[in-house]
Enzyme design. Structure first.
Site, PDB file in Angstrom:
ATOM      1  N   GLY A  78      25.689  45.841  71.788  1.00 53.07           N
ATOM      2  CA  GLY A  78      27.148  46.065  72.112  1.00 53.07           C
ATOM      3  C   GLY A  78      27.620  47.239  72.650  1.00 53.07           C
ATOM      4  O   GLY A  78      29.074  47.745  72.941  1.00 53.07           O
ATOM      5  N   CYS A  79      26.809  48.310  72.750  1.00 55.18           N
ATOM      6  CA  CYS A  79      26.961  49.712  73.314  1.00 55.18           C
ATOM      7  C   CYS A  79      26.631  49.915  74.603  1.00 55.18           C
ATOM      8  O   CYS A  79      25.450  49.549  75.248  1.00 55.18           O
ATOM      9  CB  CYS A  79      26.367  50.711  72.462  1.00 55.18           C
ATOM     10  SG  CYS A  79      27.004  50.836  70.606  1.00 55.18           S
TER      11      CYS A  79
END
Length: 135
Positions: A46-47
């Site tokens: 998710g980064c």
């Protein structure tokens, strides 16, 4: 340094340029990970940047190590690690991170991609805390 000290430091800095420089300083103070530590087990999904956070549990309290390949993100990691440093699993779950991000000004001054990554880090740390409570 405590989260209260961080909030004070951020409020003392007048411009967001100065605050970004401070984030970079915080990130530069983090130890770099070895290649052996940069494994999928510790990678945060998710980064946008590559981010790794390793949990450690000692005497019923957590502490974390973190690293990234991006300068500003390393600073954000330093802030996130400070928020959760030396906390019990329940304390980690009870912390209002959004309130702290607001006090630091990170919610409105960090890009949506970095904010999403920041929340992914928080979610992973909370996952570790929740997992420890389950036994």
């Amino acid at each position: 340094m405590s989260i209260e000290n961080l909030i004070d430091d951020f409020s003392f800095l007048e411009s967001w340029e100065d605050k970004y420089k401070y984030l970079i300083e915080l990130g530069n103070a983090l130890p770099r990970f070895s290649d052996e530590q940069k494994v999928d087990e510790w990678k945060i999904s998710g980064c946008q940047s590559q981010v790794w956070i390793i949990p450690h549990f000692d005497n019923n309290h957590f502490y974390f190590e973190g690293d990234s390949d991006a300068i500003i993100v390393r600073g954000i990691i330093a802030v996130v690690l400070e928020i959760f440093k030396d906390k019990s699993a329940q304390e980690i779950l009870d912390i209002d991170v959004e309130e702290i991000f607001d006090k630091l000004g990170l919610r409105e001054h960090v890009s949506s991609n970095r904010r999403s990554g920041m929340l992914s880090m928080v979610d992973k740390i909370r996952f570790y805390a929740q997992s420890s409570l389950k036994g």
